[in-house]
Design a protein around this motif. Structure first.
Motif, PDB file in Angstrom:
ATOM      1  N   SER A 198      -8.018   1.268  -6.077  1.00 44.53           N
ATOM      2  CA  SER A 198      -6.753   0.770  -5.518  1.00 44.53           C
ATOM      3  C   SER A 198      -6.125   1.779  -4.568  1.00 44.53           C
ATOM      4  N   ILE A 199      -6.177   3.047  -4.935  1.00 45.22           N
ATOM      5  CA  ILE A 199      -5.621   4.098  -4.075  1.00 45.22           C
ATOM      6  C   ILE A 199      -6.393   4.169  -2.760  1.00 45.22           C
ATOM      7  N   LEU A 200      -7.718   4.125  -2.839  1.00 47.70           N
ATOM      8  CA  LEU A 200      -8.530   4.188  -1.619  1.00 47.70           C
ATOM      9  C   LEU A 200      -8.283   2.981  -0.719  1.00 47.70           C
ATOM     10  N   LEU A 201      -8.131   1.807  -1.313  1.00 41.99           N
ATOM     11  CA  LEU A 201      -7.820   0.610  -0.529  1.00 41.99           C
ATOM     12  C   LEU A 201      -6.456   0.768   0.143  1.00 41.99           C
ATOM     13  N   ALA A 202      -5.482   1.252  -0.607  1.00 42.97           N
ATOM     14  CA  ALA A 202      -4.145   1.465  -0.043  1.00 42.97           C
ATOM     15  C   ALA A 202      -4.185   2.485   1.093  1.00 42.97           C
ATOM     16  N   LEU A 203      -4.970   3.533   0.938  1.00 46.61           N
ATOM     17  CA  LEU A 203      -5.098   4.535   1.996  1.00 46.61           C
ATOM     18  C   LEU A 203      -5.695   3.928   3.265  1.00 46.61           C
ATOM     19  N   LYS A 204      -6.658   3.059   3.108  1.00 49.59           N
ATOM     20  CA  LYS A 204      -7.276   2.405   4.274  1.00 49.59           C
ATOM     21  C   LYS A 204      -6.259   1.495   4.970  1.00 49.59           C
ATOM     22  N   VAL A 205      -5.480   0.759   4.191  1.00 48.75           N
ATOM     23  CA  VAL A 205      -4.451  -0.120   4.758  1.00 48.75           C
ATOM     24  C   VAL A 205      -3.409   0.706   5.518  1.00 48.75           C
ATOM     25  N   VAL A 206      -2.966   1.805   4.917  1.00 48.85           N
ATOM     26  CA  VAL A 206      -1.990   2.677   5.571  1.00 48.85           C
ATOM     27  C   VAL A 206      -2.592   3.283   6.835  1.00 48.85           C
ATOM     28  N   PHE A 207      -3.849   3.687   6.768  1.00 49.30           N
ATOM     29  CA  PHE A 207      -4.513   4.219   7.962  1.00 49.30           C
ATOM     30  C   PHE A 207      -4.479   3.196   9.096  1.00 49.30           C
ATOM     31  N   GLU A 208      -4.876   1.973   8.806  1.00 55.14           N
ATOM     32  CA  GLU A 208      -4.921   0.925   9.838  1.00 55.14           C
ATOM     33  C   GLU A 208      -3.542   0.700  10.457  1.00 55.14           C
ATOM     34  N   GLU A 209      -2.516   0.748   9.634  1.00 58.07           N
ATOM     35  CA  GLU A 209      -1.156   0.532  10.125  1.00 58.07           C
ATOM     36  C   GLU A 209      -0.659   1.706  10.973  1.00 58.07           C
ATOM     37  N   LEU A 210      -1.041   2.915  10.603  1.00 55.13           N
ATOM     38  CA  LEU A 210      -0.468   4.110  11.230  1.00 55.13           C
ATOM     39  C   LEU A 210      -1.395   4.838  12.202  1.00 55.13           C
ATOM     40  N   LYS A 211      -2.601   4.311  12.440  1.00 54.62           N
ATOM     41  CA  LYS A 211      -3.570   5.071  13.239  1.00 54.62           C
ATOM     42  C   LYS A 211      -3.080   5.420  14.642  1.00 54.62           C
TER      43      LYS A 211
ATOM     44  N   ALA B  91       0.832  -1.201   0.000  1.00 56.15           N
ATOM     45  CA  ALA B  91       0.000   0.000   0.000  1.00 56.15           C
ATOM     46  C   ALA B  91       0.870   1.256   0.000  1.00 56.15           C
ATOM     47  N   ARG B  92       1.888   1.264   0.826  1.00 53.20           N
ATOM     48  CA  ARG B  92       2.808   2.402   0.917  1.00 53.20           C
ATOM     49  C   ARG B  92       3.457   2.668  -0.440  1.00 53.20           C
ATOM     50  N   LYS B  93       3.970   1.607  -1.075  1.00 50.47           N
ATOM     51  CA  LYS B  93       4.628   1.746  -2.377  1.00 50.47           C
ATOM     52  C   LYS B  93       3.646   2.252  -3.428  1.00 50.47           C
ATOM     53  N   LEU B  94       2.441   1.716  -3.438  1.00 55.82           N
ATOM     54  CA  LEU B  94       1.440   2.146  -4.405  1.00 55.82           C
ATOM     55  C   LEU B  94       1.162   3.645  -4.253  1.00 55.82           C
ATOM     56  N   LEU B  95       0.999   4.117  -3.033  1.00 55.97           N
ATOM     57  CA  LEU B  95       0.701   5.534  -2.804  1.00 55.97           C
ATOM     58  C   LEU B  95       1.867   6.425  -3.217  1.00 55.97           C
ATOM     59  N   ILE B  96       3.057   6.011  -2.887  1.00 55.11           N
ATOM     60  CA  ILE B  96       4.237   6.791  -3.275  1.00 55.11           C
ATOM     61  C   ILE B  96       4.359   6.828  -4.797  1.00 55.11           C
TER      62      ILE B  96
ATOM     63  N   ASN C 134       4.785  13.125   2.189  1.00 55.91           N
ATOM     64  CA  ASN C 134       4.785  13.961   1.002  1.00 55.91           C
ATOM     65  C   ASN C 134       3.875  13.385  -0.074  1.00 55.91           C
ATOM     66  N   SER C 135       3.914  12.086  -0.267  1.00 54.29           N
ATOM     67  CA  SER C 135       3.072  11.450  -1.271  1.00 54.29           C
ATOM     68  C   SER C 135       1.594  11.611  -0.923  1.00 54.29           C
ATOM     69  N   LEU C 136       1.263  11.439   0.344  1.00 56.74           N
ATOM     70  CA  LEU C 136      -0.123  11.618   0.775  1.00 56.74           C
ATOM     71  C   LEU C 136      -0.579  13.052   0.520  1.00 56.74           C
ATOM     72  N   TYR C 137       0.270  13.984   0.874  1.00 59.35           N
ATOM     73  CA  TYR C 137      -0.040  15.393   0.642  1.00 59.35           C
ATOM     74  C   TYR C 137      -0.253  15.663  -0.848  1.00 59.35           C
ATOM     75  N   GLN C 138       0.663  15.166  -1.676  1.00 59.46           N
ATOM     76  CA  GLN C 138       0.567  15.371  -3.123  1.00 59.46           C
ATOM     77  C   GLN C 138      -0.728  14.775  -3.687  1.00 59.46           C
ATOM     78  N   LEU C 139      -1.052  13.544  -3.269  1.00 58.32           N
ATOM     79  CA  LEU C 139      -2.271  12.900  -3.763  1.00 58.32           C
ATOM     80  C   LEU C 139      -3.511  13.687  -3.352  1.00 58.32           C
ATOM     81  N   SER C 140      -3.475  14.249  -2.176  1.00 58.47           N
ATOM     82  CA  SER C 140      -4.622  14.985  -1.658  1.00 58.47           C
ATOM     83  C   SER C 140      -4.761  16.361  -2.305  1.00 58.47           C
TER      84      SER C 140
END
Length: 115
Positions: free
Chosen positions: A41-54, A6-11, A65-71
């Motif tokens: 796929s991006i939304l799924l990856a964001l949910k996975v990253v959220f669960e890992e980092l909550k 998920a992290r790699k996909l978002l980056i 930076n990647s999250l900021y850019q995507l947003s």
């Protein structure tokens, strides 16, 4: 999907180089909509990253930076494209808002939804 995938996909989706021509931001820079399934796929990856980092107190710079850019950048590219006369897919604006809300959720540690 696991956290590293998920992290790699978002980056990767935030990279805007010609070698990464199918990345969301790169496609939008060229006035092209996402490929089918891209946003899902991006939304799924964001949910996975959220669960890992909550419960995390820090987020590594490259991912942040990647999250900021995507947003932010996706919203800016959408607006600029619309102003230039690009006919984006009907649900893209709402999909980009979902991405932004998911990114906000990662930063806040509290999952939010569109409605």
């Amino acid at each position: 999907m696991n956290y590293e995938t998920a992290r790699k996909l978002l980056i990767d989706q935030a990279i805007t180089t010609e070698e990464n021509s199918d990345a969301l931001l790169m496609r939008m820079q060229h006035g092209k909509p996402p490929v089918p399934g891209h946003v899902t796929s991006i939304l799924l990856a964001l949910k996975v990253v959220f669960e890992e980092l909550k419960d995390a107190t820090i987020i590594e710079r490259e991912l942040a930076n990647s999250l900021y850019q995507l947003s932010i950048k996706s919203q800016q590219l959408f607006a600029a494209g619309r102003k230039a006369g690009i006919e984006w897919p009907p649900l893209l604006k709402e999909d980009l808002l979902r991405i932004t809300i998911a990114v906000e959720s990662i930063f806040s540690g509290d999952w939010q939804t569109l409605h």
